[in-house]
Design a protein around this motif. Sequence first.
Motif, PDB file in Angstrom:
ATOM      1  N   MET A 105       0.840  -1.194  -0.033  1.00 42.62           N
ATOM      2  CA  MET A 105       0.028  -0.012  -0.051  1.00 42.62           C
ATOM      3  C   MET A 105       0.947   1.198   0.238  1.00 42.62           C
ATOM      4  N   ASP A 106       1.864   1.161   0.895  1.00 40.81           N
ATOM      5  CA  ASP A 106       2.808   2.359   1.077  1.00 40.81           C
ATOM      6  C   ASP A 106       3.247   2.869  -0.349  1.00 40.81           C
ATOM      7  N   HIS A 107       3.774   1.784  -1.192  1.00 41.09           N
ATOM      8  CA  HIS A 107       4.422   2.025  -2.274  1.00 41.09           C
ATOM      9  C   HIS A 107       3.645   1.777  -3.612  1.00 41.09           C
ATOM     10  N   GLY A 108       2.422   1.668  -3.517  1.00 41.38           N
ATOM     11  CA  GLY A 108       1.428   1.535  -4.604  1.00 41.38           C
ATOM     12  C   GLY A 108       1.698   0.390  -5.557  1.00 41.38           C
ATOM     13  N   PHE A 109       2.346  -0.831  -5.094  1.00 40.21           N
ATOM     14  CA  PHE A 109       2.590  -2.166  -5.534  1.00 40.21           C
ATOM     15  C   PHE A 109       1.394  -2.964  -5.446  1.00 40.21           C
ATOM     16  N   ARG A 110       1.265  -3.963  -6.092  1.00 41.94           N
ATOM     17  CA  ARG A 110       0.289  -5.187  -5.720  1.00 41.94           C
ATOM     18  C   ARG A 110       0.651  -5.862  -4.248  1.00 41.94           C
ATOM     19  N   TYR A 111      -0.108  -6.598  -3.545  1.00 43.84           N
ATOM     20  CA  TYR A 111       0.257  -7.537  -2.807  1.00 43.84           C
ATOM     21  C   TYR A 111      -0.430  -9.018  -3.409  1.00 43.84           C
ATOM     22  N   THR A 112       0.446  -9.981  -3.049  1.00 40.13           N
ATOM     23  CA  THR A 112      -0.309 -11.464  -3.396  1.00 40.13           C
ATOM     24  C   THR A 112      -0.186 -12.225  -2.301  1.00 40.13           C
ATOM     25  N   PRO A 113      -1.245 -12.872  -2.185  1.00 39.16           N
ATOM     26  CA  PRO A 113      -1.212 -13.871  -0.810  1.00 39.16           C
ATOM     27  C   PRO A 113      -0.460 -15.044  -1.296  1.00 39.16           C
ATOM     28  N   ARG A 114      -0.361 -15.887  -0.599  1.00 39.27           N
ATOM     29  CA  ARG A 114       0.199 -17.261  -0.887  1.00 39.27           C
ATOM     30  C   ARG A 114      -1.014 -18.216  -0.563  1.00 39.27           C
ATOM     31  N   LEU A 115      -1.999 -18.438  -1.375  1.00 37.81           N
ATOM     32  CA  LEU A 115      -3.214 -19.086  -1.089  1.00 37.81           C
ATOM     33  C   LEU A 115      -3.190 -20.598  -0.614  1.00 37.81           C
ATOM     34  N   HIS A 116      -2.199 -20.792  -1.364  1.00 34.90           N
ATOM     35  CA  HIS A 116      -1.944 -22.277  -1.177  1.00 34.90           C
ATOM     36  C   HIS A 116      -1.556 -22.750   0.140  1.00 34.90           C
ATOM     37  N   VAL A 117      -0.686 -21.960   0.775  1.00 33.94           N
ATOM     38  CA  VAL A 117      -0.187 -22.158   2.010  1.00 33.94           C
ATOM     39  C   VAL A 117      -1.198 -21.746   3.167  1.00 33.94           C
ATOM     40  N   ASP A 118      -2.184 -20.872   2.765  1.00 35.81           N
ATOM     41  CA  ASP A 118      -3.436 -20.705   3.635  1.00 35.81           C
ATOM     42  C   ASP A 118      -4.361 -21.897   3.526  1.00 35.81           C
ATOM     43  N   LEU A 119      -4.318 -22.527   2.437  1.00 36.81           N
ATOM     44  CA  LEU A 119      -5.252 -23.580   2.307  1.00 36.81           C
ATOM     45  C   LEU A 119      -4.853 -25.012   2.890  1.00 36.81           C
ATOM     46  N   TRP A 120      -3.425 -25.035   2.317  1.00 37.39           N
ATOM     47  CA  TRP A 120      -3.000 -26.552   2.484  1.00 37.39           C
ATOM     48  C   TRP A 120      -1.650 -26.395   3.513  1.00 37.39           C
ATOM     49  N   ASN A 121      -1.096 -25.272   3.941  1.00 36.38           N
ATOM     50  CA  ASN A 121       0.352 -25.151   4.590  1.00 36.38           C
ATOM     51  C   ASN A 121       1.154 -25.590   3.531  1.00 36.38           C
ATOM     52  N   ASP A 122       2.057 -26.432   4.204  1.00 37.96           N
ATOM     53  CA  ASP A 122       3.194 -26.832   3.456  1.00 37.96           C
ATOM     54  C   ASP A 122       3.260 -28.209   2.770  1.00 37.96           C
ATOM     55  N   ALA A 123       2.065 -28.684   2.662  1.00 39.76           N
ATOM     56  CA  ALA A 123       1.688 -30.054   2.170  1.00 39.76           C
ATOM     57  C   ALA A 123       2.496 -30.108   0.628  1.00 39.76           C
ATOM     58  N   PRO A 124       3.029 -31.353   0.434  1.00 41.73           N
ATOM     59  CA  PRO A 124       3.589 -31.578  -1.035  1.00 41.73           C
ATOM     60  C   PRO A 124       2.159 -31.487  -1.878  1.00 41.73           C
ATOM     61  N   GLU A 125       2.596 -31.328  -3.172  1.00 42.53           N
ATOM     62  CA  GLU A 125       1.602 -31.505  -4.399  1.00 42.53           C
ATOM     63  C   GLU A 125       0.383 -30.558  -4.019  1.00 42.53           C
ATOM     64  N   THR A 126       0.733 -29.257  -3.404  1.00 41.87           N
ATOM     65  CA  THR A 126      -0.455 -28.274  -3.289  1.00 41.87           C
ATOM     66  C   THR A 126      -0.001 -26.891  -3.766  1.00 41.87           C
TER      67      THR A 126
END
Length: 287
Positions: free
Chosen positions: A266-287
Amino acid sequence: MPVSNSVDREVTRASATDGDAGGRESTDELPINELFYSLQGEGTLAGVPSVFVRTSGCNLRCWFCDSYHTSWEPTHAWLDLEAILEEIESYEQAEHVVLTGGEPMIHEGCVDLLEALDERGYHTTVETNGTISRDAPIDLASISPKLESSTPTPERDPRSEIPEESRSDERRPTGAANQGEGEWAERHENDRIDLEALTDLVESYEFQLKFVVTDEEDMPEILELLADLRDAASVPIRDDDVLLMPEGATRERLEETRARVAQLAMDHGFRYTPRLHVDLWNDAPET
Ligand SMILES: C[S@@+](CC[C@H](N)C(=O)[O-])C[C@H]1O[C@@H](n2cnc3c(N)ncnc32)[C@H](O)[C@@H]1O
Ligand SMILES: Nc1nc2[nH]cc(C(=O)O)c2c(=O)[nH]1
Ligand code: SF4
Ligand SMILES: [Mg+2]
Protein backbone atom coordinates in the motif's frame (compact mmCIF):
# COMPACT_ATOMS: atom_id res chain seq x y z
CA MET A 1 2.04 -37.50 -8.96
CA PRO A 2 4.76 -37.54 -6.34
CA VAL A 3 7.71 -38.95 -8.23
CA SER A 4 9.34 -40.22 -5.09
CA ASN A 5 6.46 -42.74 -4.81
CA SER A 6 6.69 -44.00 -8.36
CA VAL A 7 8.06 -47.50 -8.69
CA ASP A 8 8.46 -47.83 -12.43
CA ARG A 9 10.55 -44.75 -12.99
CA GLU A 10 14.14 -44.04 -12.28
CA VAL A 11 14.32 -41.60 -9.40
CA THR A 12 17.50 -39.63 -9.07
CA ARG A 13 18.87 -37.79 -6.12
CA ALA A 14 21.49 -35.52 -7.61
CA SER A 15 24.47 -34.09 -5.86
CA ALA A 16 23.41 -31.32 -3.57
CA THR A 17 25.93 -28.95 -5.07
CA ASP A 18 24.83 -29.39 -8.68
CA GLY A 19 23.69 -26.25 -10.38
CA ASP A 20 21.57 -28.41 -12.64
CA ALA A 21 19.61 -31.53 -11.99
CA GLY A 22 22.37 -34.05 -12.16
CA GLY A 23 23.99 -33.89 -15.55
CA ARG A 24 21.70 -36.06 -17.66
CA GLU A 25 20.25 -33.44 -19.90
CA SER A 26 18.48 -34.21 -23.17
CA THR A 27 15.74 -32.08 -24.67
CA ASP A 28 13.05 -34.75 -24.76
CA GLU A 29 13.26 -35.53 -21.04
CA LEU A 30 12.84 -33.36 -17.98
CA PRO A 31 13.70 -34.07 -14.34
CA ILE A 32 10.30 -33.91 -12.67
CA ASN A 33 10.00 -33.50 -8.92
CA GLU A 34 6.20 -33.45 -8.80
CA LEU A 35 3.20 -32.97 -11.07
CA PHE A 36 -0.16 -32.11 -9.53
CA TYR A 37 -3.45 -30.27 -9.87
CA SER A 38 -4.15 -27.35 -7.55
CA LEU A 39 -5.22 -23.71 -7.49
CA GLN A 40 -2.65 -21.13 -8.59
CA GLY A 41 -1.75 -19.72 -5.19
CA GLU A 42 0.29 -16.67 -6.17
CA GLY A 43 0.12 -13.65 -8.39
CA THR A 44 -2.43 -12.20 -10.78
CA LEU A 45 -3.93 -15.62 -11.57
CA ALA A 46 -4.36 -16.65 -7.91
CA GLY A 47 -7.33 -18.96 -7.58
CA VAL A 48 -7.18 -20.38 -11.13
CA PRO A 49 -7.27 -24.20 -11.28
CA SER A 50 -3.96 -25.29 -12.81
CA VAL A 51 -1.74 -28.28 -13.38
CA PHE A 52 1.69 -27.72 -11.85
CA VAL A 53 4.78 -29.28 -13.40
CA ARG A 54 7.71 -28.92 -11.02
CA THR A 55 11.14 -29.53 -12.55
CA SER A 56 14.13 -30.25 -10.37
CA GLY A 57 17.44 -28.43 -10.26
CA CYS A 58 18.20 -24.77 -9.71
CA ASN A 59 21.06 -22.39 -10.44
CA LEU A 60 20.40 -20.49 -7.19
CA ARG A 61 20.06 -21.49 -3.51
CA CYS A 62 17.64 -19.19 -1.69
CA TRP A 63 17.91 -19.92 2.03
CA PHE A 64 14.10 -19.84 2.29
CA CYS A 65 13.36 -22.02 -0.75
CA ASP A 66 9.99 -23.68 -0.20
CA SER A 67 10.95 -26.37 -2.73
CA TYR A 68 14.04 -27.70 -0.97
CA HIS A 69 13.91 -30.96 -2.92
CA THR A 70 14.40 -29.15 -6.22
CA SER A 71 17.25 -26.89 -5.16
CA TRP A 72 19.26 -27.85 -2.06
CA GLU A 73 18.57 -31.54 -2.50
CA PRO A 74 17.27 -32.09 -6.04
CA THR A 75 15.14 -35.21 -6.34
CA HIS A 76 13.31 -36.27 -9.47
CA ALA A 77 12.31 -38.82 -12.05
CA TRP A 78 13.32 -38.30 -15.66
CA LEU A 79 10.12 -38.19 -17.71
CA ASP A 80 9.83 -37.82 -21.45
CA LEU A 81 7.55 -35.24 -23.01
CA GLU A 82 4.90 -37.78 -23.90
CA ALA A 83 4.61 -39.00 -20.31
CA ILE A 84 4.45 -35.45 -18.96
CA LEU A 85 1.74 -34.45 -21.46
CA GLU A 86 -0.27 -37.58 -20.72
CA GLU A 87 -0.20 -36.81 -17.01
CA ILE A 88 -1.20 -33.17 -17.61
CA GLU A 89 -4.05 -34.17 -19.91
CA SER A 90 -5.39 -36.57 -17.29
CA TYR A 91 -6.66 -33.48 -15.43
CA GLU A 92 -9.40 -32.96 -17.98
CA GLN A 93 -10.88 -29.83 -16.42
CA ALA A 94 -7.59 -27.91 -16.42
CA GLU A 95 -6.93 -25.13 -18.95
CA HIS A 96 -3.88 -23.66 -17.24
CA VAL A 97 -0.44 -25.19 -16.77
CA VAL A 98 2.19 -23.73 -14.46
CA LEU A 99 5.77 -24.74 -15.19
CA THR A 100 7.88 -24.25 -12.09
CA GLY A 101 10.77 -25.77 -10.17
CA GLY A 102 13.51 -25.53 -9.15
CA GLU A 103 14.37 -23.24 -11.99
CA PRO A 104 12.54 -24.54 -15.08
CA MET A 105 14.44 -22.28 -17.48
CA ILE A 106 17.75 -24.07 -16.86
CA HIS A 107 16.30 -26.97 -18.88
CA GLU A 108 16.36 -26.75 -22.66
CA GLY A 109 13.56 -29.33 -22.72
CA CYS A 110 11.11 -26.85 -21.22
CA VAL A 111 10.84 -25.15 -24.65
CA ASP A 112 9.49 -28.31 -26.32
CA LEU A 113 7.08 -28.85 -23.45
CA LEU A 114 5.79 -25.26 -23.68
CA GLU A 115 5.38 -25.64 -27.46
CA ALA A 116 3.41 -28.84 -27.05
CA LEU A 117 1.20 -27.21 -24.40
CA ASP A 118 0.63 -24.20 -26.65
CA GLU A 119 -0.41 -26.48 -29.54
CA ARG A 120 -2.94 -28.11 -27.22
CA GLY A 121 -4.44 -24.75 -26.29
CA TYR A 122 -3.25 -24.49 -22.69
CA HIS A 123 -2.52 -21.18 -21.00
CA THR A 124 1.05 -21.44 -19.73
CA THR A 125 2.64 -19.66 -16.80
CA VAL A 126 6.36 -20.06 -16.16
CA GLU A 127 7.56 -19.41 -12.62
CA THR A 128 11.16 -18.25 -12.96
CA ASN A 129 13.86 -16.51 -10.97
CA GLY A 130 14.56 -14.34 -14.04
CA THR A 131 18.20 -15.28 -14.59
CA ILE A 132 17.61 -17.14 -17.88
CA SER A 133 15.44 -16.21 -20.85
CA ARG A 134 14.40 -18.64 -23.57
CA ASP A 135 12.31 -18.27 -26.70
CA ALA A 136 9.12 -20.24 -26.01
CA PRO A 137 5.34 -19.80 -26.09
CA ILE A 138 4.80 -18.45 -22.58
CA ASP A 139 1.50 -16.72 -21.79
CA LEU A 140 2.65 -15.32 -18.45
CA ALA A 141 6.24 -14.99 -17.32
CA SER A 142 5.96 -14.94 -13.55
CA ILE A 143 9.34 -13.51 -12.67
CA SER A 144 10.61 -13.58 -9.10
CA PRO A 145 14.01 -11.85 -9.01
CA LYS A 146 15.94 -12.75 -5.91
CA LEU A 147 16.92 -10.05 -3.45
CA GLU A 148 19.98 -9.92 -1.20
CA SER A 149 17.77 -11.20 1.63
CA SER A 150 17.49 -14.56 -0.20
CA THR A 151 21.24 -15.24 -0.06
CA PRO A 152 22.19 -18.22 2.10
CA THR A 153 24.70 -17.39 4.82
CA PRO A 154 25.70 -19.22 7.99
CA GLU A 155 23.08 -17.09 9.76
CA ARG A 156 20.43 -17.87 7.15
CA ASP A 157 20.48 -21.63 6.98
CA PRO A 158 17.93 -23.36 4.71
CA ARG A 159 17.01 -25.58 7.63
CA SER A 160 16.51 -22.79 10.11
CA GLU A 161 12.74 -23.38 10.09
CA ILE A 162 13.29 -26.89 11.43
CA PRO A 163 13.68 -27.10 15.22
CA GLU A 164 17.21 -28.21 16.11
CA GLU A 165 16.08 -31.33 17.99
CA SER A 166 14.09 -32.66 15.03
CA ARG A 167 16.74 -32.01 12.37
CA SER A 168 17.96 -35.25 10.91
CA ASP A 169 20.93 -36.04 8.73
CA GLU A 170 18.35 -37.43 6.31
CA ARG A 171 17.84 -33.86 5.05
CA ARG A 172 21.53 -33.21 4.94
CA PRO A 173 22.97 -36.18 3.03
CA THR A 174 26.45 -36.64 1.60
CA GLY A 175 28.41 -33.49 1.23
CA ALA A 176 26.05 -32.15 3.79
CA ALA A 177 28.59 -29.77 5.14
CA ASN A 178 28.27 -27.99 1.79
CA GLN A 179 24.77 -26.92 2.55
CA GLY A 180 23.55 -23.96 4.47
CA GLU A 181 26.98 -23.10 5.84
CA GLY A 182 27.45 -20.20 3.48
CA GLU A 183 29.29 -22.01 0.66
CA TRP A 184 26.57 -21.08 -1.78
CA ALA A 185 26.57 -17.46 -0.66
CA GLU A 186 29.04 -16.23 -3.26
CA ARG A 187 27.64 -18.14 -6.20
CA HIS A 188 24.06 -17.21 -5.34
CA GLU A 189 25.01 -13.59 -4.77
CA ASN A 190 26.85 -13.40 -8.13
CA ASP A 191 24.13 -15.05 -10.16
CA ARG A 192 20.84 -13.94 -8.64
CA ILE A 193 20.31 -10.83 -10.83
CA ASP A 194 20.87 -10.81 -14.58
CA LEU A 195 19.57 -7.54 -15.97
CA GLU A 196 19.91 -8.74 -19.56
CA ALA A 197 17.78 -11.82 -18.96
CA LEU A 198 15.21 -9.79 -17.00
CA THR A 199 15.02 -7.23 -19.81
CA ASP A 200 14.55 -9.95 -22.41
CA LEU A 201 11.79 -11.61 -20.37
CA VAL A 202 9.78 -8.41 -19.83
CA GLU A 203 10.17 -7.41 -23.48
CA SER A 204 9.18 -10.84 -24.79
CA TYR A 205 6.25 -11.86 -22.61
CA GLU A 206 3.31 -10.73 -20.58
CA PHE A 207 4.87 -10.66 -17.16
CA GLN A 208 4.56 -10.04 -13.47
CA LEU A 209 7.46 -9.20 -11.17
CA LYS A 210 6.87 -11.04 -7.91
CA PHE A 211 9.26 -10.17 -5.11
CA VAL A 212 9.56 -12.24 -1.93
CA VAL A 213 9.54 -9.69 0.88
CA THR A 214 10.17 -9.97 4.61
CA ASP A 215 10.33 -6.36 5.75
CA GLU A 216 11.05 -2.80 4.69
CA GLU A 217 14.75 -3.51 4.35
CA ASP A 218 13.91 -5.26 1.08
CA MET A 219 12.35 -2.15 -0.46
CA PRO A 220 15.38 -0.04 -1.50
CA GLU A 221 16.75 -2.95 -3.53
CA ILE A 222 13.38 -3.50 -5.24
CA LEU A 223 13.14 0.20 -6.13
CA GLU A 224 16.71 0.23 -7.46
CA LEU A 225 16.19 -2.88 -9.57
CA LEU A 226 12.95 -1.47 -10.97
CA ALA A 227 14.71 1.77 -11.93
CA ASP A 228 17.46 -0.20 -13.71
CA LEU A 229 14.94 -2.40 -15.50
CA ARG A 230 12.82 0.57 -16.56
CA ASP A 231 15.95 2.16 -18.03
CA ALA A 232 16.97 -0.99 -19.85
CA ALA A 233 13.62 -2.21 -21.20
CA SER A 234 11.76 -0.89 -24.20
CA VAL A 235 8.38 -1.76 -22.66
CA PRO A 236 6.64 -0.03 -19.76
CA ILE A 237 6.86 -1.63 -16.32
CA ARG A 238 3.85 -0.41 -14.40
CA ASP A 239 3.60 -0.34 -10.64
CA ASP A 240 0.79 -2.87 -10.88
CA ASP A 241 3.08 -5.29 -12.72
CA VAL A 242 4.99 -5.40 -9.41
CA LEU A 243 3.77 -7.76 -6.71
CA LEU A 244 5.02 -8.07 -3.16
CA MET A 245 4.68 -11.59 -1.76
CA PRO A 246 5.24 -12.28 1.95
CA GLU A 247 8.10 -14.67 2.71
CA GLY A 248 6.77 -17.81 4.32
CA ALA A 249 6.54 -21.47 3.45
CA THR A 250 4.19 -22.15 6.38
CA ARG A 251 1.02 -20.56 7.82
CA GLU A 252 2.94 -19.83 10.98
CA ARG A 253 5.64 -17.86 9.16
CA LEU A 254 3.12 -16.01 6.95
CA GLU A 255 1.34 -14.93 10.10
CA GLU A 256 4.53 -12.98 10.93
CA THR A 257 5.17 -11.44 7.50
CA ARG A 258 1.86 -10.90 5.67
CA ALA A 259 0.46 -7.78 7.37
CA ARG A 260 3.82 -6.00 7.16
CA VAL A 261 4.17 -6.83 3.47
CA ALA A 262 0.56 -5.80 2.72
CA GLN A 263 1.29 -2.41 4.30
CA LEU A 264 4.49 -2.04 2.23
CA ALA A 265 2.48 -2.74 -0.96
CA MET A 266 0.00 0.00 0.00
CA ASP A 267 2.77 2.45 0.92
CA HIS A 268 4.53 2.01 -2.44
CA GLY A 269 1.52 1.52 -4.73
CA PHE A 270 2.50 -2.04 -5.65
CA ARG A 271 0.25 -5.09 -5.61
CA TYR A 272 0.18 -7.56 -2.75
CA THR A 273 -0.13 -11.24 -3.54
CA PRO A 274 -1.26 -13.81 -1.02
CA ARG A 275 0.06 -17.34 -0.87
CA LEU A 276 -3.33 -18.96 -1.17
CA HIS A 277 -1.98 -22.52 -1.24
CA VAL A 278 -0.19 -21.98 2.08
CA ASP A 279 -3.41 -20.61 3.62
CA LEU A 280 -5.33 -23.62 2.31
CA TRP A 281 -2.87 -26.49 2.66
CA ASN A 282 0.08 -25.16 4.62
CA ASP A 283 3.32 -26.75 3.34
CA ALA A 284 1.86 -30.07 2.17
CA PRO A 285 3.52 -31.56 -0.94
CA GLU A 286 1.58 -31.47 -4.23
CA THR A 287 -0.37 -28.34 -3.33
C1 LIG B 1 10.12 -22.52 -5.69
S1 LIG B 1 10.13 -21.14 -6.77
C2 LIG B 1 10.39 -21.92 -8.36
C3 LIG B 1 10.51 -20.95 -9.49
C4 LIG B 1 11.80 -20.12 -9.55
N1 LIG B 1 12.94 -20.86 -9.17
C5 LIG B 1 11.66 -18.88 -8.70
O1 LIG B 1 12.28 -18.81 -7.65
O2 LIG B 1 10.90 -18.00 -9.12
C6 LIG B 1 8.38 -20.70 -6.90
C7 LIG B 1 7.96 -19.41 -6.26
O3 LIG B 1 8.03 -19.56 -4.85
C8 LIG B 1 8.61 -18.42 -4.28
N2 LIG B 1 9.14 -18.80 -2.97
C9 LIG B 1 10.04 -19.76 -2.68
N3 LIG B 1 10.23 -19.89 -1.36
C10 LIG B 1 9.42 -18.97 -0.78
C11 LIG B 1 9.16 -18.60 0.55
N4 LIG B 1 9.78 -19.18 1.59
N5 LIG B 1 8.25 -17.62 0.77
C12 LIG B 1 7.62 -17.00 -0.27
N6 LIG B 1 7.82 -17.32 -1.55
C13 LIG B 1 8.71 -18.28 -1.81
C14 LIG B 1 9.63 -18.01 -5.33
O4 LIG B 1 10.07 -16.68 -5.17
C15 LIG B 1 8.83 -18.21 -6.60
O5 LIG B 1 8.01 -17.08 -6.85
N1 LIG C 1 -0.80 -23.79 -5.41
C1 LIG C 1 0.43 -23.38 -5.76
N2 LIG C 1 0.58 -22.23 -6.44
C2 LIG C 1 1.83 -21.89 -6.82
N3 LIG C 1 2.20 -20.83 -7.56
C3 LIG C 1 3.53 -20.89 -7.78
C4 LIG C 1 4.03 -22.03 -7.15
C5 LIG C 1 5.42 -22.48 -7.31
O1 LIG C 1 5.93 -23.24 -6.51
O2 LIG C 1 6.02 -22.04 -8.30
C6 LIG C 1 2.97 -22.66 -6.53
C7 LIG C 1 2.79 -23.85 -5.75
O3 LIG C 1 3.73 -24.55 -5.36
N4 LIG C 1 1.50 -24.16 -5.40
S1 SF4 D 1 15.42 -19.64 -7.26
FE1 SF4 D 1 13.43 -20.58 -6.83
S2 SF4 D 1 13.80 -22.82 -6.79
FE2 SF4 D 1 15.81 -21.79 -6.77
S3 SF4 D 1 16.34 -21.78 -4.62
FE3 SF4 D 1 15.31 -19.80 -5.06
S4 SF4 D 1 13.13 -20.14 -4.67
FE4 SF4 D 1 14.12 -22.14 -4.73
MG1 LIG E 1 5.47 -23.28 -4.49
